[in-house]
Design a protein around this motif. Structure first.
Motif, PDB file in Angstrom:
ATOM      1  N   LYS A 100       0.858  -1.187   0.000  1.00 30.19           N
ATOM      2  CA  LYS A 100       0.000   0.000   0.000  1.00 30.19           C
ATOM      3  C   LYS A 100       0.894   1.237   0.000  1.00 30.19           C
ATOM      4  O   LYS A 100       1.919   1.266   0.677  1.00 30.19           O
ATOM      5  N   ARG A 131       5.214   1.552 -10.454  1.00 31.45           N
ATOM      6  CA  ARG A 131       5.316   0.298 -11.208  1.00 31.45           C
ATOM      7  C   ARG A 131       6.066  -0.738 -10.370  1.00 31.45           C
ATOM      8  O   ARG A 131       7.096  -0.425  -9.773  1.00 31.45           O
ATOM      9  N   PHE A 135      -0.135  -9.719  -5.187  1.00 33.44           N
ATOM     10  CA  PHE A 135       0.084 -10.780  -6.162  1.00 33.44           C
ATOM     11  C   PHE A 135       0.968 -11.851  -5.541  1.00 33.44           C
ATOM     12  O   PHE A 135       1.607 -11.637  -4.504  1.00 33.44           O
ATOM     13  N   TRP A 151       5.051  -2.515   2.551  1.00 34.75           N
ATOM     14  CA  TRP A 151       5.229  -3.685   1.678  1.00 34.75           C
ATOM     15  C   TRP A 151       5.451  -4.910   2.558  1.00 34.75           C
ATOM     16  O   TRP A 151       6.427  -4.994   3.308  1.00 34.75           O
ATOM     17  N   GLN A 209      -2.742   0.365  -4.099  1.00 33.05           N
ATOM     18  CA  GLN A 209      -2.291  -0.864  -3.465  1.00 33.05           C
ATOM     19  C   GLN A 209      -2.145  -1.953  -4.511  1.00 33.05           C
ATOM     20  O   GLN A 209      -2.689  -1.854  -5.612  1.00 33.05           O
ATOM     21  N   PHE A 210      -1.395  -2.990  -4.165  1.00 32.49           N
ATOM     22  CA  PHE A 210      -1.216  -4.111  -5.068  1.00 32.49           C
ATOM     23  C   PHE A 210      -1.097  -5.393  -4.246  1.00 32.49           C
ATOM     24  O   PHE A 210      -0.753  -5.370  -3.057  1.00 32.49           O
ATOM     25  N   HIS A 268       3.876  -6.356 -12.591  1.00 29.98           N
ATOM     26  CA  HIS A 268       2.812  -6.891 -11.743  1.00 29.98           C
ATOM     27  C   HIS A 268       1.860  -5.805 -11.244  1.00 29.98           C
ATOM     28  O   HIS A 268       0.797  -6.128 -10.710  1.00 29.98           O
ATOM     29  N   HIS A 269       2.247  -4.555 -11.408  1.00 28.63           N
ATOM     30  CA  HIS A 269       1.370  -3.459 -10.982  1.00 28.63           C
ATOM     31  C   HIS A 269       1.829  -2.176 -11.656  1.00 28.63           C
ATOM     32  O   HIS A 269       3.031  -1.923 -11.781  1.00 28.63           O
ATOM     33  N   TYR A 270       0.839  -1.389 -12.093  1.00 30.53           N
ATOM     34  CA  TYR A 270       1.164  -0.090 -12.686  1.00 30.53           C
ATOM     35  C   TYR A 270       0.005   0.871 -12.437  1.00 30.53           C
ATOM     36  O   TYR A 270      -1.155   0.568 -12.748  1.00 30.53           O
ATOM     37  N   SER A 271       0.312   2.011 -11.854  1.00 33.25           N
ATOM     38  CA  SER A 271      -0.669   3.078 -11.633  1.00 33.25           C
ATOM     39  C   SER A 271      -0.024   4.398 -12.017  1.00 33.25           C
ATOM     40  O   SER A 271       1.113   4.684 -11.619  1.00 33.25           O
TER      41      SER A 271
END
Length: 212
Positions: A48, A69, A91, A120, A88-89, A78-81
């Motif tokens: 987050k 990223r 996986f 994290w 938040q992500f 695995h994550h991109y904003s």
């Protein structure tokens, strides 16, 4: 005696579970900052992040945006904003290795500094124990025992993963040492060959000049 040991184990478990703390760091506009986490395959991870409001009670300024990223060591995203205030992500790691979370603040004139909070968690710390308790209808002691069991399992898996990484590094060191030994012998052979050619050339030169 058994209860005291169990209590000590639970205290240790609480320390391990709470070992993952939020990070707070500063990021200037137009710059990028990356954080790396070493993860084993199939490990669960959650993260987050949010931009801290410099003026509490006031809306966050429009300039306080960031792009985030998360990628694996093989370059898989695995994550991109893009241009968000928070996010938040979550996986499961497909492959073992270093996973990198990079934060980029868009350029702004005059330059501004963003304060970012980032939490994290990986492994046991990433598990949602509140949902486990709700789904299983377990009491506090049983939930703590589940946490303890999962923590021990995670430590065992981590030790196995570290041993595998150590074996890989030893193999790499052995291969590197073998190559260096080969290159050293090759360099020695070339030096002796050059020295022999120089001696033959000088001997031929002096013989032609009838100096020897």
């Amino acid at each position: 005696m058994v209860e005291s040991r169990l209590l000590a184990a639970l205290i240790l478990l609480g320390f391990l579970i709470s070992a993952s703390q939020s990070l707070r760091f500063e990021l200037q506009s137009g710059h990028t900052k990356c954080i790396v986490e070493d993860m084993k395959a199939n490990a669960m991870t959650v993260g987050k992040y949010s931009v801290v409001n410099p003026d509490e009670g006031q809306p966050l300024p429009p300039s306080h945006k960031l792009t985030v990223r998360v990628t694996s060591s093989h370059g898989n995203s695995h994550h991109y904003s893009e241009l968000v205030e928070s996010g938040q992500f979550a996986f499961a790691a497909v492959e073992a290795g270093d996973y990198m979370a990079c934060f980029w603040a868009p350029d702004h004139k005059p330059q501004i500094t963003l304060t970012i909070e980032f939490d994290w968690k990986t492994g046991v710390a990433a598990k949602d124990w509140s949902n486990v308790a709700k789904k299983g209808s377990v009491d506090v002691m049983e939930l703590e025992l589940k946490k303890l069991f999962d923590t021990v399992t995670s430590i065992h898996e981590e030790m196995t993963y570290l041993r595998e990484r150590e074996a890989e590094m030893q193999d790499l060191n052995t291969a590197t040492n073998s190559k260096m030994a080969y290159l050293s012998l090759l360099s020695l052979f070339l030096c002796l060959s050059v020295a022999g050619l120089q001696w033959w050339h000088l001997k031929t030169f002096f013989q032609k000049k009838k100096l020897i």
